[in-house]
Design an enzyme around this catalytic site. Sequence first.
Site, PDB file in Angstrom:
ATOM      1  N   GLY A   1       0.656  -1.256  -0.067  1.00 43.89           N
ATOM      2  CA  GLY A   1       0.092   0.015   0.015  1.00 43.89           C
ATOM      3  C   GLY A   1       0.980   1.303   0.105  1.00 43.89           C
ATOM      4  O   GLY A   1       0.287   2.316   0.011  1.00 43.89           O
TER       5      GLY A   1
ATOM      6  N   ARG B   1       2.807  -1.424  -5.967  1.00 40.52           N
ATOM      7  CA  ARG B   1       2.887  -0.155  -6.716  1.00 40.52           C
ATOM      8  C   ARG B   1       4.180   0.477  -6.676  1.00 40.52           C
ATOM      9  O   ARG B   1       4.868   0.868  -7.609  1.00 40.52           O
ATOM     10  CB  ARG B   1       1.980   0.806  -6.372  1.00 40.52           C
ATOM     11  CG  ARG B   1       1.837   1.966  -6.985  1.00 40.52           C
ATOM     12  CD  ARG B   1       0.846   3.141  -6.190  1.00 40.52           C
ATOM     13  NE  ARG B   1      -0.426   2.457  -5.660  1.00 40.52           N
ATOM     14  CZ  ARG B   1      -1.514   2.292  -6.668  1.00 40.52           C
ATOM     15  NH1 ARG B   1      -1.704   3.085  -7.829  1.00 40.52           N
ATOM     16  NH2 ARG B   1      -2.519   1.781  -6.186  1.00 40.52           N
TER      17      ARG B   1
ATOM     18  N   TYR C   1     -10.192   4.812 -11.376  1.00 46.11           N
ATOM     19  CA  TYR C   1     -10.065   5.451 -10.073  1.00 46.11           C
ATOM     20  C   TYR C   1      -9.760   7.144 -10.104  1.00 46.11           C
ATOM     21  O   TYR C   1      -9.239   7.685  -9.117  1.00 46.11           O
ATOM     22  CB  TYR C   1      -8.575   4.909  -9.495  1.00 46.11           C
ATOM     23  CG  TYR C   1      -8.617   3.581  -9.441  1.00 46.11           C
ATOM     24  CD1 TYR C   1      -9.019   2.709  -8.578  1.00 46.11           C
ATOM     25  CD2 TYR C   1      -7.302   2.817 -10.236  1.00 46.11           C
ATOM     26  CE1 TYR C   1      -9.160   1.470  -8.741  1.00 46.11           C
ATOM     27  CE2 TYR C   1      -7.325   1.508 -10.117  1.00 46.11           C
ATOM     28  CZ  TYR C   1      -8.110   0.961  -9.182  1.00 46.11           C
ATOM     29  OH  TYR C   1      -7.808  -0.490  -9.295  1.00 46.11           O
TER      30      TYR C   1
ATOM     31  N   CYS D   1     -15.411   3.408 -27.306  1.00 54.82           N
ATOM     32  CA  CYS D   1     -16.461   4.091 -27.366  1.00 54.82           C
ATOM     33  C   CYS D   1     -17.192   4.137 -25.878  1.00 54.82           C
ATOM     34  O   CYS D   1     -18.031   3.311 -25.528  1.00 54.82           O
ATOM     35  CB  CYS D   1     -17.337   3.250 -28.192  1.00 54.82           C
ATOM     36  SG  CYS D   1     -16.724   3.188 -29.930  1.00 54.82           S
ATOM     37  N   GLU D   2     -16.411   5.051 -25.396  1.00 54.30           N
ATOM     38  CA  GLU D   2     -16.745   5.305 -23.761  1.00 54.30           C
ATOM     39  C   GLU D   2     -16.274   6.676 -23.526  1.00 54.30           C
ATOM     40  O   GLU D   2     -15.145   6.995 -23.803  1.00 54.30           O
ATOM     41  CB  GLU D   2     -16.059   4.223 -22.786  1.00 54.30           C
ATOM     42  CG  GLU D   2     -16.400   2.853 -22.748  1.00 54.30           C
ATOM     43  CD  GLU D   2     -17.837   2.534 -21.989  1.00 54.30           C
ATOM     44  OE1 GLU D   2     -18.109   3.388 -21.108  1.00 54.30           O
ATOM     45  OE2 GLU D   2     -18.137   1.413 -22.327  1.00 54.30           O
TER      46      GLU D   2
ATOM     47  N   TYR E   1      -0.642  -1.889 -11.997  1.00 51.12           N
ATOM     48  CA  TYR E   1      -2.252  -1.607 -12.281  1.00 51.12           C
ATOM     49  C   TYR E   1      -2.346  -0.839 -13.697  1.00 51.12           C
ATOM     50  O   TYR E   1      -3.153  -0.343 -13.948  1.00 51.12           O
ATOM     51  CB  TYR E   1      -2.748  -0.762 -11.212  1.00 51.12           C
ATOM     52  CG  TYR E   1      -2.650  -1.498  -9.939  1.00 51.12           C
ATOM     53  CD1 TYR E   1      -3.034  -2.672  -9.535  1.00 51.12           C
ATOM     54  CD2 TYR E   1      -1.634  -0.828  -9.103  1.00 51.12           C
ATOM     55  CE1 TYR E   1      -2.603  -3.384  -8.191  1.00 51.12           C
ATOM     56  CE2 TYR E   1      -1.399  -1.247  -7.669  1.00 51.12           C
ATOM     57  CZ  TYR E   1      -1.848  -2.671  -7.447  1.00 51.12           C
ATOM     58  OH  TYR E   1      -1.580  -3.014  -6.496  1.00 51.12           O
TER      59      TYR E   1
HETATM   60  C1  LIG Z   1      -3.139  -5.014  -3.716  1.00 52.69           C
HETATM   61  C2  LIG Z   1      -2.217  -5.703  -2.416  1.00 52.69           C
HETATM   62  C3  LIG Z   1      -1.140  -5.404  -1.980  1.00 52.69           C
HETATM   63  C4  LIG Z   1      -0.308  -4.400  -2.936  1.00 52.69           C
HETATM   64  O1  LIG Z   1      -0.748  -3.104  -2.746  1.00 52.69           O
HETATM   65  P1  LIG Z   1       0.228  -1.903  -3.370  1.00 52.69           P
HETATM   66  O2  LIG Z   1      -0.600  -0.800  -3.066  1.00 52.69           O
HETATM   67  O3  LIG Z   1       0.243  -2.050  -4.867  1.00 52.69           O
HETATM   68  O4  LIG Z   1       1.395  -1.863  -2.720  1.00 52.69           O
HETATM   69  C5  LIG Z   1      -0.459  -5.968  -1.188  1.00 52.69           C
HETATM   70  N1  LIG Z   1      -1.279  -6.783  -0.347  1.00 52.69           N
HETATM   71  C6  LIG Z   1      -2.344  -7.092  -0.498  1.00 52.69           C
HETATM   72  C7  LIG Z   1      -3.058  -8.487   0.198  1.00 52.69           C
HETATM   73  C8  LIG Z   1      -3.064  -6.632  -1.724  1.00 52.69           C
HETATM   74  O5  LIG Z   1      -4.278  -7.021  -2.044  1.00 52.69           O
END
Ligand SMILES: *Cc1c(COP(=O)(O)O)cnc(C)c1O
Length: 405
Positions: A221, A263, A303, A330-331, A359
């Site tokens: 995350g 990410r 997003y 076509c959106e 992503y």
């Molecule tokens: C998507 C996800 C991640 C990675 O999230 P990032 O924001 O890309 O670092 C890690 N663990 C789980 C369980 C996820 O679903």
Amino acid sequence: MESLARRFGTPLYVYSANHITQRLELFQLAFSSLPHLVCYAVKANSTLAILQMLACRGAGFDVVSGGELERVLAADRAAAERIVFSGIGKTAAEMDLALRSGILLFNVESEGELELLSERAAKLRKRAQIALRVNPDVFTETHPYISTGMREHKFGIDIRRARAVYRKAGKYLEPCGVSVHIGSQIRSAEPFGAAAQRVAKLIADLRRDEHPIRFMDVGGGLGIEYHSDRPFDPEEKVRQYAAALMPIVESTGGLTLLLEPGRFLVAQAGALLARVLYVKKNGEKTFVITDGAMNDLIRPALYQAFHEIVPVAPRRSSRRAPADVVGPVCETGDFFARDRELPALQPGELVAILDAGAYGMSLASNYNSRPRPAEVLVEGKRARLIRRRETIEDMLAQERAEALL
Ligand SMILES: *Cc1c(COP(=O)(O)O)cnc(C)c1O
């Protein structure tokens, strides 16, 4: 970029191998004073060559489906023991595959899943190490679709109930970890610390209940900065992240820390190259229509995500004017940017949509029957095609239609 586009066509994903390995090393170094394993979140970019490159450098993997598990095994069979399996809807078949592969850890997200996993493990006579993914009820400032750590979200088990659920693990399941994942594209270290604190408290309780907890999985995350005019120092970000987590892990003691960045490792390593097809004006508005579209990179549509867009060729003038950069799908939602101040673009020109390594390709689809792009990995002066462009034949090969008489 021009020569890659000529060689491999557009739209084209281009990644820097160096960038990815450097980001992995930032993580590995920041946590080096603790037993830890960086388990790359495969869903961010699941292309085999990228998995292989990370596996070579000691990364583990976080997978969320049987398909992702198969990908990791295809990239490096020996990486099985470094795989954690997350996700709220694991099927019996996926569990069997993971049990037979001998993965490191199942992150179990419900009581129902615990029961089924226990059954499958007994059936196959395979013991499995499990963690419960708990929902710590922590607020994160991110897009609502990628926030996961609050009680109203579908993820994890309410942390207040976790202790009772751990007692239900059958004899084939060894509860040895606690995991959380509070969301994605989180820019501040603070919520990670808050979640880890709650997990540490649960670990203390579980140890009192005589569960030998050895793993704390803090999920992924950690966010990046998509705006090039805002400061972003990746080294400092990882340092702050580590500073929020390490004291908690150290004071709990006896833990191996599992980290699941996706990410952060790959987003800024990649760009989507697209060719301008047309430039058209509707009233006051200018539309730059490229051969790339939402099926290639859906983040802006899904997003409201921001991606920098830059012309590849150098400019003589610095004049800019607002334009929408859109694709042929076509959106109305098929856009990469809206009312963006951009240098004047001409048909035939190449643009790079930046920070598209995470992503991007992993979310690409065939919508509008568009073949998915090719991917190229740049390693120093070499560029290697790591996925050929999909063809119409590839797409039609899966279908059957009876001829009508
Ligand atoms: C998507 C996800 C991640 C990675 O999230 P990032 O924001 O890309 O670092 C890690 N663990 C789980 C369980 C996820 O679903």
